[in-house]
Design a protein around this motif. Sequence first.
Motif, PDB file in Angstrom:
ATOM      1  N   ASN A 179      -3.563  -3.923   8.436  1.00 12.48           N
ATOM      2  CA  ASN A 179      -4.072  -4.589   7.240  1.00 12.48           C
ATOM      3  C   ASN A 179      -5.603  -4.546   7.222  1.00 12.48           C
ATOM      4  O   ASN A 179      -6.212  -4.170   6.224  1.00 12.48           O
ATOM      5  CB  ASN A 179      -3.560  -6.034   7.197  1.00 12.48           C
ATOM      6  CG  ASN A 179      -3.919  -6.752   5.918  1.00 12.48           C
ATOM      7  OD1 ASN A 179      -3.893  -6.192   4.835  1.00 12.48           O
ATOM      8  ND2 ASN A 179      -4.252  -8.032   6.040  1.00 12.48           N
ATOM      9  N   ILE A 232      -6.767  -0.697   6.925  1.00 12.24           N
ATOM     10  CA  ILE A 232      -6.596  -0.107   5.594  1.00 12.24           C
ATOM     11  C   ILE A 232      -7.547  -0.742   4.591  1.00 12.24           C
ATOM     12  O   ILE A 232      -8.160  -0.047   3.772  1.00 12.24           O
ATOM     13  CB  ILE A 232      -5.125  -0.222   5.141  1.00 12.24           C
ATOM     14  CG1 ILE A 232      -4.261   0.697   6.002  1.00 12.24           C
ATOM     15  CG2 ILE A 232      -4.969   0.110   3.671  1.00 12.24           C
ATOM     16  CD1 ILE A 232      -2.768   0.483   5.860  1.00 12.24           C
ATOM     17  N   PHE A 233      -7.706  -2.057   4.660  1.00 15.90           N
ATOM     18  CA  PHE A 233      -8.644  -2.715   3.748  1.00 15.90           C
ATOM     19  C   PHE A 233     -10.061  -2.202   3.982  1.00 15.90           C
ATOM     20  O   PHE A 233     -10.777  -1.865   3.032  1.00 15.90           O
ATOM     21  CB  PHE A 233      -8.597  -4.235   3.907  1.00 15.90           C
ATOM     22  CG  PHE A 233      -9.570  -4.955   3.022  1.00 15.90           C
ATOM     23  CD1 PHE A 233      -9.379  -4.999   1.652  1.00 15.90           C
ATOM     24  CD2 PHE A 233     -10.686  -5.574   3.557  1.00 15.90           C
ATOM     25  CE1 PHE A 233     -10.286  -5.663   0.819  1.00 15.90           C
ATOM     26  CE2 PHE A 233     -11.595  -6.233   2.740  1.00 15.90           C
ATOM     27  CZ  PHE A 233     -11.389  -6.272   1.373  1.00 15.90           C
ATOM     28  N   MET A 258     -11.058   0.621   5.367  1.00 12.86           N
ATOM     29  CA  MET A 258     -11.226   2.040   5.038  1.00 12.86           C
ATOM     30  C   MET A 258     -11.144   2.299   3.533  1.00 12.86           C
ATOM     31  O   MET A 258     -11.708   3.281   3.041  1.00 12.86           O
ATOM     32  CB  MET A 258     -10.187   2.874   5.789  1.00 12.86           C
ATOM     33  CG  MET A 258     -10.435   2.899   7.284  1.00 12.86           C
ATOM     34  SD  MET A 258      -9.139   3.741   8.211  1.00 12.86           S
ATOM     35  CE  MET A 258      -9.341   5.410   7.661  1.00 12.86           C
ATOM     36  N   SER A 259     -10.438   1.446   2.803  1.00 15.55           N
ATOM     37  CA  SER A 259     -10.274   1.677   1.368  1.00 15.55           C
ATOM     38  C   SER A 259     -11.284   0.905   0.528  1.00 15.55           C
ATOM     39  O   SER A 259     -11.304   1.047  -0.691  1.00 15.55           O
ATOM     40  CB  SER A 259      -8.853   1.289   0.931  1.00 15.55           C
ATOM     41  OG  SER A 259      -8.681  -0.111   0.999  1.00 15.55           O
ATOM     42  N   PHE A 260     -12.103   0.104   1.184  1.00 18.06           N
ATOM     43  CA  PHE A 260     -13.057  -0.726   0.450  1.00 18.06           C
ATOM     44  C   PHE A 260     -14.092   0.147  -0.249  1.00 18.06           C
ATOM     45  O   PHE A 260     -14.713   1.005   0.359  1.00 18.06           O
ATOM     46  CB  PHE A 260     -13.760  -1.702   1.396  1.00 18.06           C
ATOM     47  CG  PHE A 260     -14.667  -2.658   0.680  1.00 18.06           C
ATOM     48  CD1 PHE A 260     -14.154  -3.778   0.066  1.00 18.06           C
ATOM     49  CD2 PHE A 260     -16.023  -2.418   0.605  1.00 18.06           C
ATOM     50  CE1 PHE A 260     -14.975  -4.663  -0.609  1.00 18.06           C
ATOM     51  CE2 PHE A 260     -16.864  -3.291  -0.065  1.00 18.06           C
ATOM     52  CZ  PHE A 260     -16.333  -4.413  -0.672  1.00 18.06           C
ATOM     53  N   ASP A 261     -14.258  -0.098  -1.543  1.00 11.91           N
ATOM     54  CA  ASP A 261     -15.265   0.605  -2.332  1.00 11.91           C
ATOM     55  C   ASP A 261     -15.767  -0.370  -3.382  1.00 11.91           C
ATOM     56  O   ASP A 261     -15.065  -0.663  -4.355  1.00 11.91           O
ATOM     57  CB  ASP A 261     -14.646   1.844  -2.979  1.00 11.91           C
ATOM     58  CG  ASP A 261     -15.663   2.669  -3.762  1.00 11.91           C
ATOM     59  OD1 ASP A 261     -16.864   2.313  -3.756  1.00 11.91           O
ATOM     60  OD2 ASP A 261     -15.249   3.660  -4.378  1.00 11.91           O
ATOM     61  N   ASP A 298     -15.551   0.432  -7.093  1.00 10.47           N
ATOM     62  CA  ASP A 298     -14.237   0.446  -7.744  1.00 10.47           C
ATOM     63  C   ASP A 298     -13.807  -0.984  -8.060  1.00 10.47           C
ATOM     64  O   ASP A 298     -12.865  -1.516  -7.477  1.00 10.47           O
ATOM     65  CB  ASP A 298     -13.233   1.137  -6.817  1.00 10.47           C
ATOM     66  CG  ASP A 298     -11.931   1.463  -7.515  1.00 10.47           C
ATOM     67  OD1 ASP A 298     -11.871   1.366  -8.757  1.00 10.47           O
ATOM     68  OD2 ASP A 298     -10.967   1.821  -6.815  1.00 10.47           O
ATOM     69  N   LEU A 317      -9.931  -2.238  -8.918  1.00 13.10           N
ATOM     70  CA  LEU A 317      -9.015  -2.244  -7.767  1.00 13.10           C
ATOM     71  C   LEU A 317      -9.502  -3.121  -6.622  1.00 13.10           C
ATOM     72  O   LEU A 317      -8.714  -3.479  -5.748  1.00 13.10           O
ATOM     73  CB  LEU A 317      -8.782  -0.818  -7.252  1.00 13.10           C
ATOM     74  CG  LEU A 317      -7.832   0.031  -8.075  1.00 13.10           C
ATOM     75  CD1 LEU A 317      -7.689   1.419  -7.471  1.00 13.10           C
ATOM     76  CD2 LEU A 317      -6.470  -0.629  -8.189  1.00 13.10           C
ATOM     77  N   LYS A 360      -6.988  -5.029  -4.109  1.00 10.60           N
ATOM     78  CA  LYS A 360      -7.031  -4.759  -2.667  1.00 10.60           C
ATOM     79  C   LYS A 360      -7.319  -6.042  -1.883  1.00 10.60           C
ATOM     80  O   LYS A 360      -6.702  -6.301  -0.858  1.00 10.60           O
ATOM     81  CB  LYS A 360      -8.093  -3.702  -2.344  1.00 10.60           C
ATOM     82  CG  LYS A 360      -7.756  -2.327  -2.824  1.00 10.60           C
ATOM     83  CD  LYS A 360      -8.908  -1.377  -2.539  1.00 10.60           C
ATOM     84  CE  LYS A 360      -8.698  -0.026  -3.162  1.00 10.60           C
ATOM     85  NZ  LYS A 360      -9.855   0.861  -2.932  1.00 10.60           N
TER      86      LYS A 360
END
Length: 184
Positions: free
Chosen positions: A52, A55-56, A58-61, A64, A67, A71
């Motif tokens: 958790n 992934i959070f 690594m996907s943080f942008d 964006d 989303l 997220k």
Amino acid sequence: MLIPEIILFFKGRAVLSRLEGRDDETVEAMEKQANKHLNAAGTLNGILMVLNFMIFGMSFDAADQPLLWVKLGLFLGIAVGTTVIGILMVKLVQKHDSRLKGDPATFRFQKDFIGSMDEAEKLKLFEAAYRTFQFARGAGLGIIVVTILLRMTGFAGGLPIFIASMSYLALIVPFSYFAAKSQA
């Protein structure tokens, strides 16, 4: 992964709820079965918690925005879910073994819980912890070597080496401190 974890938790709880009125041999077999379910649920809980965060992160942008809130909501929902399930597992074990003390929602939990164990349980716990430390020590060195090789080949900068080395120090320094403290 949260659903299999919940299923295993309820399977373990169901087995423990049927212990009353059984002979000692049956109780021991059923406790072993319940522990198997609860240990698997605990393992999945820990894996899910780490994934958790990973992934959070690594996907943080921040760019964006639409989303981002989705997220963040998923991240917080899973974080709360894994925490609650972890607390419920401890309370379930404590319900069936009244010797085990401590509130899993407090900072004193580990000290109280370990303090309420008998010597054989502590020995098993400490042996597992030491084996885990030895594995993590070897894996940590391996990760540092890989990050150095990635740096040497130009696939990574110095930050991965720094992070891997600091993580390794976060493992070694407390172990050395507590080992020295226990011998004093």
